[in-house]
Design a protein around this motif. Structure first.
Motif, PDB file in Angstrom:
ATOM      1  N   GLY A 217     -20.351   8.130  -9.406  1.00  0.00           N
ATOM      2  CA  GLY A 217     -18.952   8.261  -9.010  1.00  0.00           C
ATOM      3  C   GLY A 217     -18.126   9.089  -9.963  1.00  0.00           C
ATOM      4  N   SER A 218     -18.747  10.032 -10.655  1.00  0.00           N
ATOM      5  CA  SER A 218     -18.029  10.865 -11.616  1.00  0.00           C
ATOM      6  C   SER A 218     -17.292  11.986 -10.876  1.00  0.00           C
ATOM      7  CB  SER A 218     -19.024  11.469 -12.610  1.00  0.00           C
ATOM      8  OG  SER A 218     -19.942  12.308 -11.923  1.00  0.00           O
ATOM      9  N   ASP A 219     -16.658  12.848 -11.637  1.00  0.00           N
ATOM     10  CA  ASP A 219     -15.973  13.993 -11.049  1.00  0.00           C
ATOM     11  C   ASP A 219     -16.987  14.998 -10.497  1.00  0.00           C
ATOM     12  OD1 ASP A 219     -13.511  12.943 -11.712  1.00  0.00           O
ATOM     13  OD2 ASP A 219     -13.469  13.931 -13.684  1.00  0.00           O
ATOM     14  N   ILE A 220     -16.464  16.065  -9.896  1.00  0.00           N
ATOM     15  CA  ILE A 220     -17.320  17.115  -9.343  1.00  0.00           C
ATOM     16  C   ILE A 220     -17.413  18.253 -10.355  1.00  0.00           C
ATOM     17  CG2 ILE A 220     -17.554  18.808  -7.485  1.00  0.00           C
ATOM     18  CD1 ILE A 220     -16.122  16.851  -5.658  1.00  0.00           C
ATOM     19  N   TYR A 221     -18.629  18.743 -10.586  1.00  0.00           N
ATOM     20  CA  TYR A 221     -18.862  19.783 -11.580  1.00  0.00           C
ATOM     21  C   TYR A 221     -19.590  20.964 -10.947  1.00  0.00           C
ATOM     22  CZ  TYR A 221     -17.962  15.786 -14.615  1.00  0.00           C
ATOM     23  OH  TYR A 221     -17.405  14.675 -15.197  1.00  0.00           O
ATOM     24  N   ARG A 222     -19.281  22.146 -11.453  1.00  0.00           N
ATOM     25  CA  ARG A 222     -20.020  23.344 -11.085  1.00  0.00           C
ATOM     26  C   ARG A 222     -20.943  23.694 -12.248  1.00  0.00           C
ATOM     27  NH1 ARG A 222     -17.046  27.827 -10.736  1.00  0.00           N
ATOM     28  NH2 ARG A 222     -18.490  28.921  -9.354  1.00  0.00           N
ATOM     29  N   VAL A 223     -22.221  23.833 -11.923  1.00  0.00           N
ATOM     30  CA  VAL A 223     -23.208  24.121 -12.960  1.00  0.00           C
ATOM     31  C   VAL A 223     -24.176  25.186 -12.458  1.00  0.00           C
ATOM     32  CG1 VAL A 223     -23.090  21.795 -13.969  1.00  0.00           C
ATOM     33  CG2 VAL A 223     -24.755  22.279 -12.158  1.00  0.00           C
ATOM     34  N   LYS A 224     -24.823  25.821 -13.412  1.00  0.00           N
ATOM     35  CA  LYS A 224     -25.825  26.830 -13.091  1.00  0.00           C
ATOM     36  C   LYS A 224     -27.213  26.277 -13.375  1.00  0.00           C
ATOM     37  CE  LYS A 224     -26.961  31.694 -13.955  1.00  0.00           C
ATOM     38  NZ  LYS A 224     -26.564  32.924 -14.702  1.00  0.00           N
ATOM     39  N   ILE A 225     -28.128  26.505 -12.456  1.00  0.00           N
ATOM     40  CA  ILE A 225     -29.508  26.067 -12.657  1.00  0.00           C
ATOM     41  C   ILE A 225     -30.180  27.064 -13.597  1.00  0.00           C
ATOM     42  CG2 ILE A 225     -31.699  25.515 -11.539  1.00  0.00           C
ATOM     43  CD1 ILE A 225     -30.104  25.104  -8.929  1.00  0.00           C
ATOM     44  N   VAL A 226     -30.674  26.576 -14.724  1.00  0.00           N
ATOM     45  CA  VAL A 226     -31.233  27.475 -15.743  1.00  0.00           C
ATOM     46  C   VAL A 226     -32.717  27.246 -16.000  1.00  0.00           C
ATOM     47  CG1 VAL A 226     -29.010  27.815 -16.870  1.00  0.00           C
ATOM     48  CG2 VAL A 226     -30.471  25.913 -17.595  1.00  0.00           C
ATOM     49  N   GLY A 227     -33.299  26.232 -15.377  1.00  0.00           N
ATOM     50  CA  GLY A 227     -34.725  26.001 -15.607  1.00  0.00           C
ATOM     51  C   GLY A 227     -35.295  24.946 -14.680  1.00  0.00           C
ATOM     52  N   TRP A 228     -36.624  24.896 -14.618  1.00  0.00           N
ATOM     53  CA  TRP A 228     -37.348  23.931 -13.795  1.00  0.00           C
ATOM     54  C   TRP A 228     -38.485  23.353 -14.612  1.00  0.00           C
ATOM     55  CZ3 TRP A 228     -38.168  20.616 -10.070  1.00  0.00           C
ATOM     56  CH2 TRP A 228     -39.440  20.359  -9.597  1.00  0.00           C
ATOM     57  N   LEU A 229     -38.541  22.025 -14.699  1.00  0.00           N
ATOM     58  CA  LEU A 229     -39.603  21.329 -15.425  1.00  0.00           C
ATOM     59  C   LEU A 229     -40.586  20.787 -14.394  1.00  0.00           C
ATOM     60  CD1 LEU A 229     -37.331  19.366 -17.937  1.00  0.00           C
ATOM     61  CD2 LEU A 229     -38.450  21.590 -18.283  1.00  0.00           C
TER      62      LEU A 229
END
Length: 337
Positions: free
Chosen positions: A241-253
């Motif tokens: 239930g946190s705020d909404i964030y814009r993020v960039k995908i930088v990797g895949w594990l």
């Protein structure tokens, strides 16, 4: 079932012409959604995608005969296909056809190899098309059609409902989620010529009887996204239930099946940028992650990249073959183009 003056009933042969007009509106809506991103897409492309094969479209009475065949269930393909229509008795045109739902029941054969077209490893019902005329939306008619379908199914058929919704149709996706569906995959299709790379993405959704979200969580998310989405920007809301964030995908594990994200220059958490490792597939399934770009464009770029890589490999192989005086296989010649 009824909702005021709106009634839901099975489609009859007498209704074939009216149903064709409804389906035409369904196709036009898809066309309008996609031409925002693909200027070369045509209404014909969508007709061939959603209605029937080209040889049927070319015949003057082809559409009508095709619909009549669906209603009468003459062909094996339509044996377990049903269509319900919603009519408005209060309309000036009595009765006005204002919506429809088309669905098909598939038998469960318990094996991967099918013996007939209506067999799948597990029994389920596929919602093929659901449409309500724009002027009749937000009145509960879509829900009435959906519930009428469920009521017509037996107990086993109700346990597993599936559908595919165009990723550009955000309102439809939101509505299906409100009905208990979750995303468990993606499918893609080419509109028009394949070389034009007009790729459209469908979100494959499923509702399991009982608590669909809990059921899906227990099984774990289907792996839809891996390293191919690195570089994409997403909107993220954590389940807590946190705020909404814009993020960039930088990797895949790969081993952990987690994506690495970075909010730098995009959003802040407590006044600072942050990095995280997230279960993107699970968050996307449950509606907590959305791509900034349309998935159709994401899938298009992935496909174009794969094609370029494949062509580069073939060119390299050709150069090596020429140096060693070896003929290329037919498959390699085809991939070279």
């Amino acid at each position: 079932m009824e909702l005021g003056d709106v009634k839901v009933q099975a489609l009859t042969l007498d209704d074939a012409d009216a149903f064709i007009k409804l389906q035409d509106q369904f196709v036009e809506e898809h066309y309008e959604l996609t031409r925002r991103i693909y200027s070369q897409v045509t209404l014909r492309d969508w007709q061939l995608s959603l209605l029937c094969p080209e040889h049927i479209m070319e015949k003057p009475t082809g559409r009508l005969e095709h619909v009549q065949s669906m209603i009468s269930k003459e062909h094996e393909l339509f044996r377990h296909l049903d269509i319900l229509v919603a009519t408005d008795g209060a309309s000036d045109h009595h009765p006005a056809f204002v919506g429809f739902i088309m669905y098909q029941a598939y038998k469960g054969c318990g094996r991967k190899r099918r013996r007939s077209s209506d067999e799948t490893p597990w029994p389920h019902v596929q919602v093929k098309q659901l449409f309500v005329c724009p002027g009749y939306r937000r009145r509960g008619i879509g829900k009435l059609l959906f519930e009428s379908m469920v009521k017509a199914l037996d107990d086993q058929q109700q346990e597993d409902l599936r559908l595919s919704v165009l990723d550009l149709n955000v309102s439809a996706t939101r509505w299906y989620r409100s009905q208990g569906f979750v995303v468990n995959g993606l499918s893609r299709e080419h509109l028009g010529r394949k070389e034009d790379a007009q790729v459209i993405a469908y979100q494959v959704m499923q509702r399991v009887k009982g608590s669909p979200a809990d059921e899906a969580s227990q099984k774990g998310a289907v792996i839809v996204f891996r390293s191919e989405v690195v570089g994409e920007v997403i909107t993220l809301s954590y389940p807590e239930g946190s705020d909404i964030y814009r993020v960039k995908i930088v990797g895949w594990l790969e081993r952990e099946r987690l994506h690495c994200v970075d909010s730098r220059r995009l959003s802040l958490w407590n006044g600072e940028s942050f990095t995280d490792q997230i279960d993107l597939n699970g968050l996307f399934r449950d509606g907590h992650a959305q791509f900034q770009r349309q998935l159709s464009l994401v899938m298009r770029d992935i496909e174009i990249t794969k094609t370029l890589v494949r062509q580069a490999k073939v060119r390299l192989k050709k150069e090596l073959a020429q140096a060693m005086d070896i003929d290329l296989s037919d498959e390699d010649r085809e991939n070279e183009g």
